[in-house]
Design a protein around this motif. Structure first.
Motif: not given
Length: 612
Positions: A109, A186, A188, A274, A355, A358, A376
């Motif tokens: 990422c 960020g 997801f 993501c 994850f 997020l 992450l």
């Protein structure tokens, strides 16, 4: 058979001295994350376990940090996070620094924006074997050479053949500050992989979206955005499973939770996309600032969100949709009474699966890069099964493309494997972008032998499988896993492993395939020149093969009597240097010829890719 648990550098020195004097070899283990178990050894050899050497030290209040080889990434992250700092690295948080540094440290990422873990190393300390009888081991501090300067030890050890030159005891890193990348975001988008039709469709749509946004090298906007797509089988191990499937891996998982860590609750298979915006531009740039193409980072996030909602959630709340599908999976698989009721189970898994944090948090508010780095990273080892892994790094020029053939093929082949009994695929698709990405060797500012960096796309394919299937010893899962891996390699790398779009990098290829490294060097090093340079350094710093504990070491064919007449490993240093000189002369002659005839090799290659 002995394991030395080193607690300090002096312990390492004594172990190396003992091994040299006794004429035995040393295997090195920092975190035990080597899928092929080549950090192990046999016979009368020894292993040095560095897991107790995990000290982390900051140089005053600067961005320079010294970390011992046994420190896990998650522990380094916590120290950095407390100071508002971060460093890009791989996503498995229980990997230790020693091995991770020497194999690159791809950050799915962050690498497009910041490069690899190894690129932030500015110095390491290594213990080398004695050169002659009666001498002590050599402690050497190797510093990152200035631009344009070659240091063969630096060049070959970082990416050459982990643990085969000496013992790296600690390394110094130049890390990054949160405040230099403010307003980063960020998000997801997860989705339960339900049926063959819906699961494959959702997975393919995620790949298409990531391809569309990554295909463009749109100037300054490109390096700020990092896309990832995941396909995770889930964590379906229950105590009954461990009793039923009795192989060494599942038994280890059951009997040694202190090694395998806490197993999470049973979870369904899922796919996810993501997206991370790293704000490479810095302090003056914000989430709403327009790039040269007229879009802001927020515009891109909103576009991706709208597309993902159309595919996955419609007008409903993503958490409600996920919970509903979660419960359907539980009911269908008769595990609704395992651990907690569905809602509590989902909340618990959210806590453990970074994850999914997020997904819950969204991108309305900024997230410090140090916090995002922790979020992450996978905190759990969720499988004890054997695993076959294939890693392919492909497309020297950016060829993610908008024709979606890659997305369609990938979704189909992974869906076929997903529904095979006894096989649990985990795959990941990392979009590094084109010529501006920091993974590329010319952009990273770090001269080392780490291979296949000039890439725009990474395909990681891990297939876990049962050795014991339906309580009977059958080879069905094993056979299918190998067939799948062969299909992937042939389709993407070409029948010979070299002629396709992808170059094959099998650095993470996992057991039961045990290879002799000297016979497979083209999978790990880009050119014969690199392999020769590594062989020469190996001969110079480890002439008696103290650090050659198995055949997965550079130069091991000579030690273990596997070499044939004409093999490079049988040459002495002067002969190898002459071979290198001949190769370099041929290389220079080829470049001279291309210049004379006005042929640009890169343009020629790009035409071939575009035509294909």
């Amino acid at each position: 058979k002995k394991i030395i648990y080193a607690e300090c550098e002096d312990d390492v020195m004594k172990a190396v001295k003992y091994a040299y004097d006794a004429g035995i070899a040393l295997a090195l283990r920092s975190g035990g994350h080597h899928y092929t178990a080549h950090s192990s050894t046999s016979d009368e050899n020894m292993q040095i376990d560095l897991s107790k050497m995990k000290k982390v030290t900051q140089d005053g209040d600067s961005t320079k940090w010294t970390v011992e080889a046994g420190c896990m990434l998650k522990d380094f992250d916590e120290e950095l996070k407390a100071e508002g700092m971060f460093i890009p690295h791989g996503e498995c948080s229980t990997v230790a620094l020693g091995g991770h540094l020497q194999t690159g440290g791809y950050a799915p990422c962050f690498s497009r924006s910041f490069g690899l873990f190894v690129d932030h190393c500015i110095q390491f300390t290594i213990i080398l074997a004695p050169q002659e009888k009666g001498q002590d081991p050599i402690r050497k501090v190797v510093q990152k050479p200035a631009e344009g300067v070659n240091d063969e030890l630096w060049y070959t050890i970082l990416g050459g053949s982990p643990g085969n030159f000496g013992v790296i005891t600690e390394a110094m890193f130049e890390v990054r500050k949160d405040e230099d990348h403010k307003d980063s975001r960020g998000v997801f988008f997860p989705c339960v992989y339900e049926t063959p039709n819906s699961g494959k469709k959702n997975f393919e749509e995620m790949l298409k979206i990531a391809c569309e946004y990554s295909a463009s090298d749109n100037g300054d906007i490109a390096s700020d955005f990092c896309f990832n797509v995941f396909h995770i089988t889930g964590n379906c191990f229950k105590d009954d499973d461990l009793k039923k499937h009795k192989n060494v891996d599942t038994l280890m998982c059951a009997k040694h939770p202190e090694i395998y860590n806490k197993r999470g609750p049973a979870t369904p298979p899922w796919v996810g996309l993501c997206l991370v915006w790293c704000n490479v531009e810095g302090k003056e740039h914000t989430f709403d600032t327009k790039y040269k193409n007229g879009k802001s980072a927020k515009d891109v996030f909103d576009e991706v969100r709208a597309k993902m909602h159309k595919v996955l959630y419609g007008d409903e709340d993503p958490v409600d949709v996920t919970l509903s599908k979660w419960k359907t999976w539980y009911d269908r698989n008769l595990v609704q009474d395992y651990f907690w009721e569905t809602v509590e189970n989902f909340k618990e898994f959210q806590k453990m699966s970074s994850f999914l944090k997020l997904a819950r948090k969204g991108y309305k508010d900024p997230i410090p890069m140090s916090e995002m780095n922790v979020m992450l990273s996978f905190p759990l080892r969720i499988r004890g099964n054997p695993c076959l892994g294939t890693t392919l790094l492909g497309f020297e020029k950016n060829y993610c493309g908008n024709d979606h053939e890659l997305s369609k093929w990938t979704a189909e082949i992974m869906d076929d494997t997903h529904w095979m009994k006894g096989i649990y695929p985990d795959s990941q698709y990392v979009f590094f972008g084109g010529e501006n990405n920091k993974v590329r060797k010319e952009n990273c500012g770090n001269n080392n032998v780490l291979a296949f960096r000039n890439t725009s796309f990474c395909f990681l394919d891990y297939l876990h499988y049962d050795i014991v299937y339906d309580n009977e010893d059958v080879d069905f899962p094993t056979r299918k896993v190998h067939e799948h891996a062969d299909d992937v390699v042939e389709e993407l790398a070409g029948p010979d492993g070299k002629s396709g779009f992808f170059k094959r990098d099998s650095r993470w290829l996992a057991f039961p395939n045990h290879e002799v490294l000297d016979d497979a060097w083209e999978k790990y090093y880009e050119t014969k020149k690199d392999y020769l340079r590594i062989l020469i350094q190996k001969r110079k710093v480890d002439p008696t093969d103290v650090f050659t504990p198995n055949t997965f070491c550079v130069g091991s064919k000579k030690k273990y009597g596997l070499a044939k007449p004409g093999d490079l490993v049988l040459m002495d240093i002067s002969e190898l240097e002459r071979e290198l000189e001949i190769f370099e002369k041929g290389e220079n002659d080829k470049k001279r010829s291309l210049r004379i005839h006005g042929v640009d090799e890169n343009n020629k290659r790009q035409k071939v890719l575009t035509k294909a």
